[in-house]
Each structure stands twice: as C-alpha cells, then as structure tokens.
Design a protein around this motif. Sequence first.
Motif, PDB file in Angstrom:
ATOM      1  N   ILE A   1       0.861  -1.182   0.000  1.00  0.00           N
ATOM      2  CA  ILE A   1       0.000   0.000   0.000  1.00  0.00           C
ATOM      3  C   ILE A   1       0.897   1.231   0.000  1.00  0.00           C
ATOM      4  O   ILE A   1       1.576   1.511   0.986  1.00  0.00           O
ATOM      5  N   ILE A   2       0.910   1.949  -1.099  1.00  0.00           N
ATOM      6  CA  ILE A   2       1.803   3.097  -1.232  1.00  0.00           C
ATOM      7  C   ILE A   2       1.072   4.430  -1.213  1.00  0.00           C
ATOM      8  O   ILE A   2       1.700   5.487  -1.107  1.00  0.00           O
ATOM      9  N   PHE A   3      -0.257   4.403  -1.321  1.00  0.00           N
ATOM     10  CA  PHE A   3      -0.996   5.669  -1.351  1.00  0.00           C
ATOM     11  C   PHE A   3      -2.454   5.413  -0.981  1.00  0.00           C
ATOM     12  O   PHE A   3      -3.019   4.388  -1.329  1.00  0.00           O
ATOM     13  N   TRP A   4      -3.027   6.371  -0.244  1.00  0.00           N
ATOM     14  CA  TRP A   4      -4.458   6.294   0.056  1.00  0.00           C
ATOM     15  C   TRP A   4      -4.988   7.702   0.293  1.00  0.00           C
ATOM     16  O   TRP A   4      -4.236   8.641   0.569  1.00  0.00           O
ATOM     17  N   ASP A   5      -6.288   7.830   0.174  1.00  0.00           N
ATOM     18  CA  ASP A   5      -6.935   9.124   0.400  1.00  0.00           C
ATOM     19  C   ASP A   5      -8.388   8.858   0.782  1.00  0.00           C
ATOM     20  O   ASP A   5      -8.925   7.780   0.554  1.00  0.00           O
ATOM     21  N   PHE A   6      -9.015   9.850   1.390  1.00  0.00           N
ATOM     22  CA  PHE A   6     -10.423   9.758   1.775  1.00  0.00           C
ATOM     23  C   PHE A   6     -11.215  10.773   0.958  1.00  0.00           C
ATOM     24  O   PHE A   6     -10.916  11.970   0.979  1.00  0.00           O
ATOM     25  N   VAL A   7     -12.205  10.294   0.211  1.00  0.00           N
ATOM     26  CA  VAL A   7     -13.003  11.166  -0.653  1.00  0.00           C
ATOM     27  C   VAL A   7     -14.482  10.884  -0.435  1.00  0.00           C
ATOM     28  O   VAL A   7     -14.861   9.823   0.062  1.00  0.00           O
ATOM     29  N   GLU A   8     -15.309  11.832  -0.826  1.00  0.00           N
ATOM     30  CA  GLU A   8     -16.756  11.676  -0.666  1.00  0.00           C
ATOM     31  C   GLU A   8     -17.324  10.685  -1.680  1.00  0.00           C
ATOM     32  O   GLU A   8     -18.262   9.958  -1.395  1.00  0.00           O
ATOM     33  N   ARG A   9     -16.760  10.686  -2.887  1.00  0.00           N
ATOM     34  CA  ARG A   9     -17.264   9.779  -3.925  1.00  0.00           C
ATOM     35  C   ARG A   9     -16.175   9.491  -4.952  1.00  0.00           C
ATOM     36  O   ARG A   9     -15.195  10.219  -5.061  1.00  0.00           O
ATOM     37  N   GLU A 166      -7.747  -7.487   0.210  1.00  0.00           N
ATOM     38  CA  GLU A 166      -7.299  -6.538   1.224  1.00  0.00           C
ATOM     39  C   GLU A 166      -8.485  -5.742   1.776  1.00  0.00           C
ATOM     40  O   GLU A 166      -8.604  -5.526   2.985  1.00  0.00           O
ATOM     41  N   PHE A 167      -9.378  -5.328   0.900  1.00  0.00           N
ATOM     42  CA  PHE A 167     -10.565  -4.584   1.331  1.00  0.00           C
ATOM     43  C   PHE A 167     -11.458  -5.454   2.218  1.00  0.00           C
ATOM     44  O   PHE A 167     -12.038  -4.980   3.197  1.00  0.00           O
ATOM     45  N   GLU A 183     -14.363  10.245  12.790  1.00  0.00           N
ATOM     46  CA  GLU A 183     -12.973  10.687  12.898  1.00  0.00           C
ATOM     47  C   GLU A 183     -12.071   9.557  13.394  1.00  0.00           C
ATOM     48  O   GLU A 183     -10.953   9.364  12.885  1.00  0.00           O
ATOM     49  N   LYS A 184     -12.547   8.789  14.361  1.00  0.00           N
ATOM     50  CA  LYS A 184     -11.738   7.695  14.889  1.00  0.00           C
ATOM     51  C   LYS A 184     -11.625   6.548  13.883  1.00  0.00           C
ATOM     52  O   LYS A 184     -10.596   5.862  13.824  1.00  0.00           O
ATOM     53  N   ARG A 185     -12.669   6.342  13.087  1.00  0.00           N
ATOM     54  CA  ARG A 185     -12.596   5.326  12.035  1.00  0.00           C
ATOM     55  C   ARG A 185     -11.540   5.715  11.003  1.00  0.00           C
ATOM     56  O   ARG A 185     -10.763   4.873  10.536  1.00  0.00           O
ATOM     57  N   ILE A 186     -11.504   6.997  10.662  1.00  0.00           N
ATOM     58  CA  ILE A 186     -10.507   7.486   9.708  1.00  0.00           C
ATOM     59  C   ILE A 186      -9.104   7.306  10.270  1.00  0.00           C
ATOM     60  O   ILE A 186      -8.186   6.855   9.570  1.00  0.00           O
ATOM     61  N   ASN A 187      -8.924   7.631  11.537  1.00  0.00           N
ATOM     62  CA  ASN A 187      -7.609   7.461  12.171  1.00  0.00           C
ATOM     63  C   ASN A 187      -7.203   5.987  12.222  1.00  0.00           C
ATOM     64  O   ASN A 187      -6.027   5.651  12.043  1.00  0.00           O
ATOM     65  N   PHE A 188      -8.182   5.123  12.471  1.00  0.00           N
ATOM     66  CA  PHE A 188      -7.898   3.691  12.470  1.00  0.00           C
ATOM     67  C   PHE A 188      -7.418   3.242  11.084  1.00  0.00           C
ATOM     68  O   PHE A 188      -6.449   2.483  10.963  1.00  0.00           O
ATOM     69  N   LEU A 189      -8.092   3.723  10.038  1.00  0.00           N
ATOM     70  CA  LEU A 189      -7.709   3.364   8.675  1.00  0.00           C
ATOM     71  C   LEU A 189      -6.317   3.877   8.340  1.00  0.00           C
ATOM     72  O   LEU A 189      -5.518   3.171   7.711  1.00  0.00           O
ATOM     73  N   PHE A 193      -3.268   1.426   7.232  1.00  0.00           N
ATOM     74  CA  PHE A 193      -2.538   1.549   5.974  1.00  0.00           C
ATOM     75  C   PHE A 193      -1.053   1.814   6.222  1.00  0.00           C
ATOM     76  O   PHE A 193      -0.192   1.276   5.522  1.00  0.00           O
ATOM     77  N   TYR A 194      -0.771   2.635   7.211  1.00  0.00           N
ATOM     78  CA  TYR A 194       0.629   2.953   7.518  1.00  0.00           C
ATOM     79  C   TYR A 194       1.381   1.692   7.956  1.00  0.00           C
ATOM     80  O   TYR A 194       2.484   1.412   7.472  1.00  0.00           O
ATOM     81  N   LEU A 195       0.801   0.934   8.871  1.00  0.00           N
ATOM     82  CA  LEU A 195       1.466  -0.273   9.364  1.00  0.00           C
ATOM     83  C   LEU A 195       1.626  -1.308   8.251  1.00  0.00           C
ATOM     84  O   LEU A 195       2.638  -2.010   8.189  1.00  0.00           O
TER      85      LEU A 195
END
Length: 206
Positions: A1-9, A166-167, A183-189, A193-195
């Motif tokens: 996993i080299i890249f990720w982002d959070f988007v609305e759609r 993976e998903f 917010e905590k779900r996002i931090n968990f994700l 991904f980082y680990l």
Amino acid sequence: IIFWDFVERENYVNYTRNLGRLAESGYDIFGVTSDWHGSLVSAVKATFPDIPHQRCLVHTWHLCQRLLTKHPETAAGRNLLELAGLLNGVKTHGDKGVWLAWLRRFEREYGDFINQRTYHEDGRHWWFTHRNLRRAFLTLKKSLPNLFIYLDNPLIEKDTNGLESEFSHLGSKLAHRRGLKREKRINFLKLYFYLKSVHFKRRKSI
C-alpha cells in the motif's frame, strides 16, 4: 500500500487528482489494472496516457453474469455465459487464440439474434429485443484491447483480486469497531494503511 486518500465519492476529479499525486510521488508506474469504472478509465488515460490499462477479468465476468443471469433462458445467453466464465482461465497466447475464435464463432452464429429489434406499436420507436445479452457481448468485444495485456506484461495483474482481498480483510476489522465515530474510524484506517506499508518495506529490505 503506497498511497491512500479519503473522498466523498469516486469520480473523475478525485481520481485525476490522486493519480496525479501518485505520479509525482517518485514511483514508476508501468501499468494499471482496474474494475473499469468509467471515470477511472478516463482519469488513467488523462494522467498516464502511455501506460497499459488492464481490465479486471473477474469484474468483467461478474458484469456479464449479472447481465445474463446465472441461468439464461436462451441458447445464446447460455453460450455467452460459458464463454465469459472461461475468460479468467486464459493463461497463454494459445489460450487467448482459442478464446477469441470462440467469441468470433459466437458472433457469427448469434449476430442476427443479438441485433433483433422490438418496435413500438407506433412504428417509430424501437429497442434491442435482447438488450442485456447484447450489452454482455459488446462488453467482451469492445474490451478486447484491454483484456489480455497481462500476457505480454508479467508485472501487470489480470485481476484486482489481491486488492479486493485486502478490502475484505479491512472490512472485517472495521466490523468489530462499529461503535467508532467517523474521525476515529478514519484514524484507524490511516494507522492500518501505515502499518501495512511499513511491514511491506521491511519485508522488501530483508
């Protein structure tokens, strides 16, 4: 996993922005394998116009199955469903040649049936009688330039099964944490991904 982002759609703007960021990250992009989402196809073409783009064979098969159903009522539907089901079994150029020959034979035998039209009683409006069958066939025929790229590019996957797995794994972990706020779900994700990325880098360095 080299890249990720959070988007609305998932849309062209978000795909293009993030593919652009990936292109600027220092990685050499040799090819793409995707589910062939319309906006993603356009974004890949705009961002990486010169790299091969493999259409996921499993997603292609599932689309044909949804259109034809698991038990088609017509002989044409049953034949095309069987042909689509063999797609992911193409391992060599010889397999590809046989599969393409079967697709051409299908078109010769059922071309007129696929193109049958049903006319409205007003005599002016019409539609294709076997619309889903026609759509499934055209999905295979029009996708030919992007179905077998992996045969000449061993670094390119023929499907997105690894990503889907993976998903699924991530989804099961989130299912045990349904009480977490957004917010905590996002931090968990982010931590997940980082680990995962750190673990991969360590394995590569050993």
